[in-house]
Write an enzyme that holds these catalytic residues in place. Sequence first.
Site, PDB file in Angstrom:
ATOM      1  CE  LYS A  21       7.962   3.036   7.674  1.00  0.00           C
ATOM      2  NZ  LYS A  21       6.998   2.505   6.689  1.00  0.00           N
TER       3      LYS A  21
ATOM      4  CB  SER B 218       5.265  -0.425   4.284  1.00  0.00           C
ATOM      5  OG  SER B 218       6.135  -0.476   3.202  1.00  0.00           O
TER       6      SER B 218
ATOM      7  CB  SER C  26       9.184   0.490   4.086  1.00  0.00           C
ATOM      8  OG  SER C  26       7.973   1.129   4.460  1.00  0.00           O
TER       9      SER C  26
HETATM   10  N1  GLN Z   1       7.173  -2.542  -0.845  1.00  0.00           N
HETATM   11  C1  GLN Z   1       6.351  -1.528  -1.469  1.00  0.00           C
HETATM   12  C2  GLN Z   1       7.223  -0.515  -2.179  1.00  0.00           C
HETATM   13  O1  GLN Z   1       8.408  -0.666  -2.148  1.00  0.00           O
HETATM   14  C3  GLN Z   1       5.458  -0.903  -0.460  1.00  0.00           C
HETATM   15  C4  GLN Z   1       6.129   0.069   0.400  1.00  0.00           C
HETATM   16  C5  GLN Z   1       5.218   0.718   1.376  1.00  0.00           C
HETATM   17  O2  GLN Z   1       4.114   0.262   1.621  1.00  0.00           O
HETATM   18  N2  GLN Z   1       5.676   1.836   1.894  1.00  0.00           N
HETATM   19  O3  GLN Z   1       6.734   0.393  -2.777  1.00  0.00           O
END
Ligand code: GLN
Length: 503
Positions: free
Chosen positions: A83, A188, A164
């Site tokens: 990532k 994410s 994400s």
């Molecule tokens: N979707 C969540 C956010 O936007 C979690 C993102 C994540 O786990 N990095 O904060």
Amino acid sequence: MLKFAYEMKKDLTISAARRGLAAGEFSSFELTEYYLDRIERNSDLNAFVTIDREKSLFSARKADEKIAGGINMPLLGIPIAVKDLFCTNGMRTTACSRILSDFVPGYESTVTQNLLDDGAVFLGKTNMDEFAMGSANVTSYFGHCFLPFRKKSNPSVKLVPGGSSGGSASAVSSDLCVAATGSDTGGSIRQPASFAGLVGIKPTYGLCSRWGMIAFASSLDQAGPITKTVEDAAIMLKSMAGYDPKDSTSENIDIPDYQKVIGQSIKGLRIGLVSEFMSGLSQENLALIEKTCSWLKDSGCELVDLSLKTVPYSLPAYYIIAPAEASSNLARYDGVRYGYRAEGCRTMEELFVRSRSEGFGEEVKRRILAGTYVLSAGYYDAYYSKALKIRKMISNDFRDNAFSRVDAILSMTTPTPAFSVEESDKMTPVEMYLNDVFTVTANIAGLPGISIPAGLSGDGLPMGVQLIGDKFQEEILLRIAHVLEKCANFGELKKAVLMEDMG
Ligand code: GLN
């Protein structure tokens, strides 16, 4: 013969790749080339934002030399995707933000260094929501990213891979790599894994070092693997985890050999069903949970009904704590030391304001504003301090009312299967945040959570269930997950959803 060689490399897991490499069925070089070619041919999925063919092939050659020399390492020669949130020495690392679009770190994150030390070959950096803020991979500076499958009811529409870590999920499910790293602040790893029919584990906070990971919300961020199977998750987690003095929140514990638990019986384990996670579930979700419960019962588990009154406060608390920490973490991007700098500014203030305004995307700005607001003098007590108190109550609730009675908790991973870009465009920010309603709780309480593909929706899309465990009980989660994986027989189901070989 060529066809045979191709078939042999198709859909490899870490454990199968290890066997093939050891038996000389293919070399790491051949495998790496196979994936690099697939990445190129499937560039419309936009799963990768940076690749370095030469570098990957060079490390594959080095791995082949080691294999030939009889050296044995857990991931030797295995092509993995990273990532774009993990700093990689000499390779561009952007968090998919314009503000870091030309940032080349001079150091390696601890997690990726651990993988390299175990012999992994990196194929490149995967797409993600900007600074890991999002649930659909639609906030990336490098554009949207897609899944390799479609809805039965509307096959012409492309689906988002979740976020994400959307690029990692897209890459693993499209077989553009053997496995990938992800990071999980509120879901994410697990949410994209669920959308993509993959296994994703967010470890206990402190199990994997955060050093060299681009910070979003430091008290919640955790690295973890996204893999095709539970066994692969166990293998990769073992490599990624470990104490790191460079991260002050890293826990100094012995990392178990997670792979050992694969195949162990789960007889006698107690699994909790939390009514707060169950209320309002769709018929389809309810049916999947019921099916999962029957598999657990047939495997000798005892199901226990629980109520955790604080669970519904997880999402609101998360959306105060995460933006608060983000506003502080992202203050370093000022156009002065590194990253994007606005041209032709006449004053320092103009430099800061324009570099940040032009360098950050809309969602990131929204979080910075919300975070700054909840931390500001007049509102700190009303929002931030209160969210911290709620966070403590949630942790205590799990300790006192769940893990004194059960070994793990079962829930859905996401409220819905994957959706399209058009559907995501129609969501308000809060509707987008609701995608994390089942996942954020584990981050808020610092607990490990795993998503396992358990079935297909009526529309033919993967659906994942989540298991949450007590701190450092990853072994129990992997044990149960492996049993569920077998019961769901998802490997077979997946064949039905994958689009005809994408080449
Ligand atoms: N979707 C969540 C956010 O936007 C979690 C993102 C994540 O786990 N990095 O904060």
